[in-house]
Design an enzyme around this catalytic site. Structure first.
Site, PDB file in Angstrom:
ATOM      1  CD  GLU A  67      -2.795   1.296   2.389  1.00 27.80           C
ATOM      2  OE1 GLU A  67      -3.714   2.124   2.350  1.00 27.80           O
ATOM      3  OE2 GLU A  67      -2.641   0.491   3.326  1.00 27.80           O
ATOM      4  CG  HIS A 105      -2.972   6.779   1.455  1.00 24.59           C
ATOM      5  ND1 HIS A 105      -2.557   7.556   2.509  1.00 24.59           N
ATOM      6  CD2 HIS A 105      -3.431   5.622   1.999  1.00 24.59           C
ATOM      7  CE1 HIS A 105      -2.746   6.899   3.641  1.00 24.59           C
ATOM      8  NE2 HIS A 105      -3.287   5.737   3.358  1.00 24.59           N
ATOM      9  CG  ASP A 153      -6.585   4.226   1.104  1.00 27.58           C
ATOM     10  OD1 ASP A 153      -7.172   5.310   0.917  1.00 27.58           O
ATOM     11  OD2 ASP A 153      -6.673   3.598   2.175  1.00 27.58           O
ATOM     12  CB  THR A 154      -9.919   6.595  -2.876  1.00 28.77           C
ATOM     13  OG1 THR A 154     -10.585   6.372  -1.615  1.00 28.77           O
ATOM     14  CG2 THR A 154     -10.342   5.527  -3.865  1.00 28.77           C
ATOM     15  CD  GLU A 183      -1.397   8.550   6.912  1.00 24.58           C
ATOM     16  OE1 GLU A 183      -1.397   7.315   6.749  1.00 24.58           O
ATOM     17  OE2 GLU A 183      -2.434   9.232   6.899  1.00 24.58           O
ATOM     18  CD  GLU A 230      -7.435   1.605   5.814  1.00 25.16           C
ATOM     19  OE1 GLU A 230      -6.663   1.291   6.723  1.00 25.16           O
ATOM     20  OE2 GLU A 230      -7.047   1.942   4.683  1.00 25.16           O
ATOM     21  NE  ARG A 260      -7.407   7.073   5.960  1.00 25.51           N
ATOM     22  CZ  ARG A 260      -7.186   6.031   5.185  1.00 25.51           C
ATOM     23  NH1 ARG A 260      -8.019   5.772   4.191  1.00 25.51           N
ATOM     24  NH2 ARG A 260      -6.169   5.241   5.363  1.00 25.51           N
TER      25      ARG A 260
END
Length: 265
Positions: free
Chosen positions: A149, A185, A182-183, A155, A243, A214
């Site tokens: 990922e 990020h 992950d949309t 991060e 998520e 988020r």
């Protein structure tokens, strides 16, 4: 049609079977598990086997560990490999698809002081290739996949974009190592998220959805119609996991998510 799953911590219930019933009532097709370190995930095998036998859909798990394969400390890196290997074995035993991991999380950011990490880019790459190669070999033996990922620059500093992940995966050369996109990020790191997904389509193994802030999809400004069109364009037919943090109580906000996404998928 893509299955839409939701992570287990958002679901009420004393068992995975109860959580699955709630997830279905809220419009979801399954559960994305969370896998802690210290071999905790393996200790859940009786619970997970029972849930799988009862028909609970659990295709993927998202790691919840304190250190990862790109840790600066070599002992922590080795432990991360041990933990992920165990988690891959558990997912194989319950008929799952795979386990995801970042290179690191919360370890260092080039956007915050002191700005320069204590390792060279060449050392970073060598460490990641070694870990991904070993985990890929284990995943192949187990018949499951490891999903790398990319995280946003605040991060993590090791792998931020889909292209960076794909470059590592090409060199590793294992069909069992793929990308989880992950949309959230991507919203930060990709100048054109749709083009970025299209460019690495053969390497996409899993998708996670959360909005620009988020929160759950629909609570921010990501273009979900474009996301759906891109998912269809790359021929992705696996699960999409929610998520995210939540903008309100789970029972109020999560039932709105799956119907919204399905309008575009």
């Amino acid at each position: 049609m893509n299955a839409i799953t939701v992570q287990e911590q958002h679901l009420p219930g004393d068992s995975l079977e109860q959580k699955f019933e709630i997830a279905q009532a809220w419009g979801f097709d399954g559960i994305e598990l969370r896998s802690r370190g210290d071999l905790h995930f393996a200790s859940r095998l009786p619970e997970l086997r029972r849930a799988a036998a009862s028909g609970v859909v659990m295709p993927t798990t998202c790691v919840e560990m304190s250190h990862f394969i790109g840790a600066f400390d070599s002992d922590l890196r080795e432990d991360a490999i041990v933990q992920l290997s165990s988690q891959l074995t558990v997912m194989a035993e319950i008929g799952g698809v795979g386990v995801m991991t970042p290179g690191s999380y919360g370890m260092f950011s080039r956007r915050l002081p002191p700005f320069e990490p204590p390792r060279s880019p060449e050392e970073d790459r060598s460490i990641l290739l070694d870990a991904l190669g070993r985990l890929g070999e284990h995943a192949e033996k187990e018949g499951v996949e490891l999903f790398l990922e990319p995280l946003n620059r605040y991060e993590d500093y090791l792998v931020n974009t889909l292209a960076q992940a794909a470059d590592l995966i090409r060199e590793v050369g294992s069909p069992a190592v793929r990308i989880v996109a992950d949309t959230y990020h991507m919203n930060i790191e990709e100048a054109d998220p749709a083009a970025a997904l299209l460019a690495v389509a053969p390497y996409i193994g899993h998708l996670q959805a959360s909005d620009s802030n988020r929160l759950e999809p629909g609570a921010g400004h990501i273009d979900w119609a474009l996301f759906g069109a891109t998912v269809n364009a790359i021929g992705y037919d696996r699960s999409i996991a929610i998520e995210s943090r939540l903008s309100g109580d789970a029972a109020d906000v999560l039932p709105l998510v799956a119907p919204m996404l399905r309008r575009y998928l």
